[in-house]
Each structure stands twice: as C-alpha cells, then as structure tokens.
Design a protein around this motif. Structure first.
Motif, short mmCIF file in Angstrom:
data_model
loop_
_atom_site.label_atom_id
_atom_site.label_comp_id
_atom_site.label_asym_id
_atom_site.label_seq_id
_atom_site.Cartn_x
_atom_site.Cartn_y
_atom_site.Cartn_z
N LYS A 1 0.83 -1.21 0.00
CA LYS A 1 0.00 0.00 0.00
C LYS A 1 0.86 1.26 0.00
N ALA A 2 1.87 1.29 0.86
CA ALA A 2 2.76 2.46 0.94
C ALA A 2 3.55 2.62 -0.35
N ALA A 3 4.00 1.50 -0.93
CA ALA A 3 4.76 1.55 -2.18
C ALA A 3 3.90 2.10 -3.31
N ASP A 4 2.65 1.68 -3.37
CA ASP A 4 1.75 2.16 -4.42
C ASP A 4 1.55 3.67 -4.31
N LEU A 5 1.38 4.15 -3.10
CA LEU A 5 1.20 5.60 -2.88
C LEU A 5 2.45 6.38 -3.26
N ALA A 6 3.62 5.76 -3.04
CA ALA A 6 4.89 6.46 -3.29
C ALA A 6 5.42 6.25 -4.71
N GLY A 7 4.76 5.39 -5.48
CA GLY A 7 5.25 5.10 -6.82
C GLY A 7 6.49 4.25 -6.84
N ILE A 8 6.59 3.31 -5.90
CA ILE A 8 7.75 2.45 -5.77
C ILE A 8 7.43 1.03 -6.23
N ASN A 9 8.39 0.41 -6.91
CA ASN A 9 8.23 -0.96 -7.38
C ASN A 9 8.84 -1.93 -6.37
N VAL A 10 7.99 -2.60 -5.59
CA VAL A 10 8.47 -3.62 -4.66
C VAL A 10 8.55 -4.95 -5.39
N ALA A 11 9.77 -5.44 -5.56
CA ALA A 11 9.98 -6.65 -6.35
C ALA A 11 9.84 -7.93 -5.53
N LYS A 12 10.35 -7.91 -4.29
CA LYS A 12 10.33 -9.11 -3.46
C LYS A 12 10.16 -8.74 -2.00
N VAL A 13 9.47 -9.61 -1.24
CA VAL A 13 9.39 -9.53 0.21
C VAL A 13 9.61 -10.94 0.73
N SER A 14 10.65 -11.14 1.52
CA SER A 14 11.01 -12.49 1.97
C SER A 14 11.38 -12.47 3.44
N ALA A 15 10.83 -13.43 4.20
CA ALA A 15 11.14 -13.51 5.62
C ALA A 15 12.46 -14.22 5.88
N ASP A 16 12.78 -15.22 5.07
CA ASP A 16 13.98 -16.03 5.29
C ASP A 16 14.81 -16.04 4.01
N ILE A 17 16.01 -15.48 4.10
CA ILE A 17 16.86 -15.36 2.90
C ILE A 17 18.05 -16.32 2.93
N THR A 18 18.08 -17.23 3.89
CA THR A 18 19.25 -18.11 3.99
C THR A 18 19.40 -19.01 2.76
N GLY A 19 18.28 -19.48 2.20
CA GLY A 19 18.36 -20.32 1.00
C GLY A 19 18.99 -19.60 -0.17
N PRO A 20 18.46 -18.43 -0.58
CA PRO A 20 19.09 -17.67 -1.66
C PRO A 20 20.52 -17.25 -1.35
N LEU A 21 20.81 -16.96 -0.07
CA LEU A 21 22.17 -16.58 0.31
C LEU A 21 23.14 -17.75 0.13
N ALA A 22 22.71 -18.94 0.56
CA ALA A 22 23.56 -20.11 0.40
C ALA A 22 23.82 -20.38 -1.08
N ALA A 23 22.77 -20.27 -1.90
CA ALA A 23 22.93 -20.47 -3.34
C ALA A 23 23.88 -19.44 -3.94
N TYR A 24 23.79 -18.21 -3.47
CA TYR A 24 24.66 -17.13 -3.96
C TYR A 24 26.13 -17.52 -3.73
N HIS A 25 26.46 -18.01 -2.52
CA HIS A 25 27.85 -18.33 -2.22
C HIS A 25 28.30 -19.62 -2.88
N ILE A 26 27.43 -20.61 -2.93
CA ILE A 26 27.80 -21.88 -3.58
C ILE A 26 28.07 -21.66 -5.06
N ASN A 27 27.27 -20.81 -5.71
CA ASN A 27 27.43 -20.56 -7.15
C ASN A 27 28.67 -19.73 -7.46
N ARG A 28 29.22 -19.08 -6.45
CA ARG A 28 30.41 -18.25 -6.66
C ARG A 28 31.71 -19.00 -6.39
N ARG A 29 31.60 -20.28 -6.04
CA ARG A 29 32.82 -21.07 -5.78
C ARG A 29 33.72 -21.13 -7.01
#
Length: 283
Positions: free
Chosen positions: A255-283
């Motif tokens: 709601k706040a983003a719509d009023l401000a003209g902001i594009n909210v791409a993602k909202v995530s409570a737990d980012i450990t999975g994507p973080l682990a993938a980020y580091h594993i893929n950079r090996r």
C-alpha cells in the motif's frame, strides 16, 4: 574424511536462521540472534556453541567456509570468539544489509531493505553498496521496524492514548507498570527485542482497530519516506524487503509503495536459502 561445509547464517536481533550444506545434504535450524557489535560475549558464545554442536552432530565435524550476516561491525574480540568456536572454518562476518542484497538482488541494481526488530536499507549498483542511510537504532530511529512500532505503542500507552480494547489484546499477561516498562527499555538486557515483542499483538489488530491501523501504516510510510525515497532513482529501481516483520507487513508495504510510486519486487522472511545459493554458485 570430514565434509567440506558451506555455512550461511542470517542473524537479526531476535533470531538467527542457519543453513549448512555439504556432501551429506543440507540442514537448516534457528538460534537466538546476535548483533556482532552489541551482544554480550556470553550470548555470542552460547549461540555460536549451540550452532557448532548442531552442525557437528549432523555432519560429523565442522570444517569449511562460513558467512555470518549480522547488524553491527565486529571487533577483534568478536572475530576471535568466532575463530575459537569454529577453529576449522574460514569465517566471513558480513553486513546483514549485504546479505539482503546478495539474496534478493544478486548483482543487479536496486534498493535492499530490512524490516525486523530493527531496520536498514541501502542503494546497490551491480551488487555493490553505494549509499546507506543510517537507521540510527531503536532509540533514535529504526522507523518502520517492529521495535519502532512497539516503541510507539508503549509510549502511547504510558501517556494514556491507547484504547482499552487494544491494550487488552496487545498487553495481555504483561506487566505494564510504568516502572517496569521504563526499566525494560532503559536498563533491560535487550530493549529493542522487548519493544519489538509487542509488534505481533499490534499487527493482529491491523485492519480491525482504527488506532492500530493508523500507527501501523504510519510506521511503514515513515520507512519509505526516510529510507527509500531519499535514494537517487528510487522510483525506477526494484526495491526488495527481507525480514520476518517485512513479511508480516507485506500488505502495508504494498500500500505504501503504491502511494509512493515504488516498485516492490520481493518480500522475503527467510533469505538463507538464496544466500547459500549465492555463495555456492560463486565457488
């Protein structure tokens, strides 16, 4: 032969989420959270020792590389403590804001935001932080966070501004005596966590009670005003949110983003999975 492990932890002030990957599979678990600048040595040792035991019991050892994301800047004693508890790990202690960026933006341009007990935000270009507006902590700032919402409720309660029916839900079973509340906020071991603990009860009345709806929406609007819209090009960039409180406020954020003209791409409570993938893929 010991398994070479990749450990990723994302720690807020209240809880930490861990993900461990090795040849024996992947395991996730939670511990209490720590701030590498402000948490006591006793608390850090307790949390790290608990994590070490969990990992060692599961994988038969604890060797490899660790990325620990947390608010705060680690001192030498903190780094020594990590090395003492995890002697066979190559340890990287990183900003929780970089963690949100790596997990949700990757190497793309955008604005990474954290809404948990506290808050933070940063403007990233090609995966690199180029500007950060300091949230100043729960006393001077952290607008938009669970602690800030709790702070507003507690302050209003002590001034006699909270409707009785709201107090009956949010403060049920709590000692709300003035001296007790002030003691918890000014002298307690974890004042931000104490204030943030009121947030679930408050949010349970969002959309039901006018007072709660107003203060909850004001809290998120202030976050956008102070920590999103002030970045150059904010309205043309993807904005991502990490944190359990962000997920609890997903509708308010939209709601706040719509009023401000902001594009909210993602909202995530737990980012450990994507973080682990980020580091594993950079090996």
């Amino acid at each position: 032969m010991r398994t070479e492990l990749t450990i990723v932890a994302d720690s807020g002030a209240t809880k930490a989420a861990w993900m461990v990957s090795g040849h024996g599979g992947t395991v996730s678990f939670r511990t209490d959270g720590i701030n590498v600048s402000h948490s006591s040595e006793a608390l850090m040792r307790k949390v790290l020792s608990e994590a070490f035991k969990t990992v060692s019991d599961r994988f038969g050892g604890c060797a490899g590389r660790m990325w620990f994301y947390s608010a705060g800047v680690p001192g030498e004693r903190c780094r020594s403590l990590f090395a003492e508890v995890f002697p066979d790990m190559e340890i990287h202690i990183c900003s929780d804001l970089d963690g949100a960026s790596h997990a949700l933006l990757g190497n793309e341009d955008g604005i990474a935001c954290i809404l948990g007990t506290g808050c933070n935000s940063g403007l990233y270009r090609s995966g690199t932080l180029v500007r950060n507006i300091h949230p100043c902590g729960f006393i001077l700032g952290d607008e938009g966070s669970a602690a800030a919402l709790g702070r507003r409720f507690v302050a209003d309660y002590l001034k006699g501004l909270v409707p009785e029916e709201v107090t009956g839900v949010v403060a049920r079973g709590r000692n709300m005596d003035y001296a007790e509340v002030v003691s918890q906020v000014y002298n307690g071991p974890a004042p931000a966590r104490y204030l943030g603990s009121f947030a679930p009860g408050i949010m349970s009345l969002y959309g039901v009670d006018p007072y709660v709806t107003a203060i909850a929406e004001e809290n998120i609007k202030e976050f956008f005003r102070l920590y999103v819209l002030r970045y150059e090009g904010a309205r043309s960039l993807p904005v991502c949110f990490a944190g359990s409180f962000a997920l609890a406020c997903k509708d308010l954020i939209a709601k706040a983003a719509d009023l401000a003209g902001i594009n909210v791409a993602k909202v995530s409570a737990d980012i450990t999975g994507p973080l682990a993938a980020y580091h594993i893929n950079r090996r």
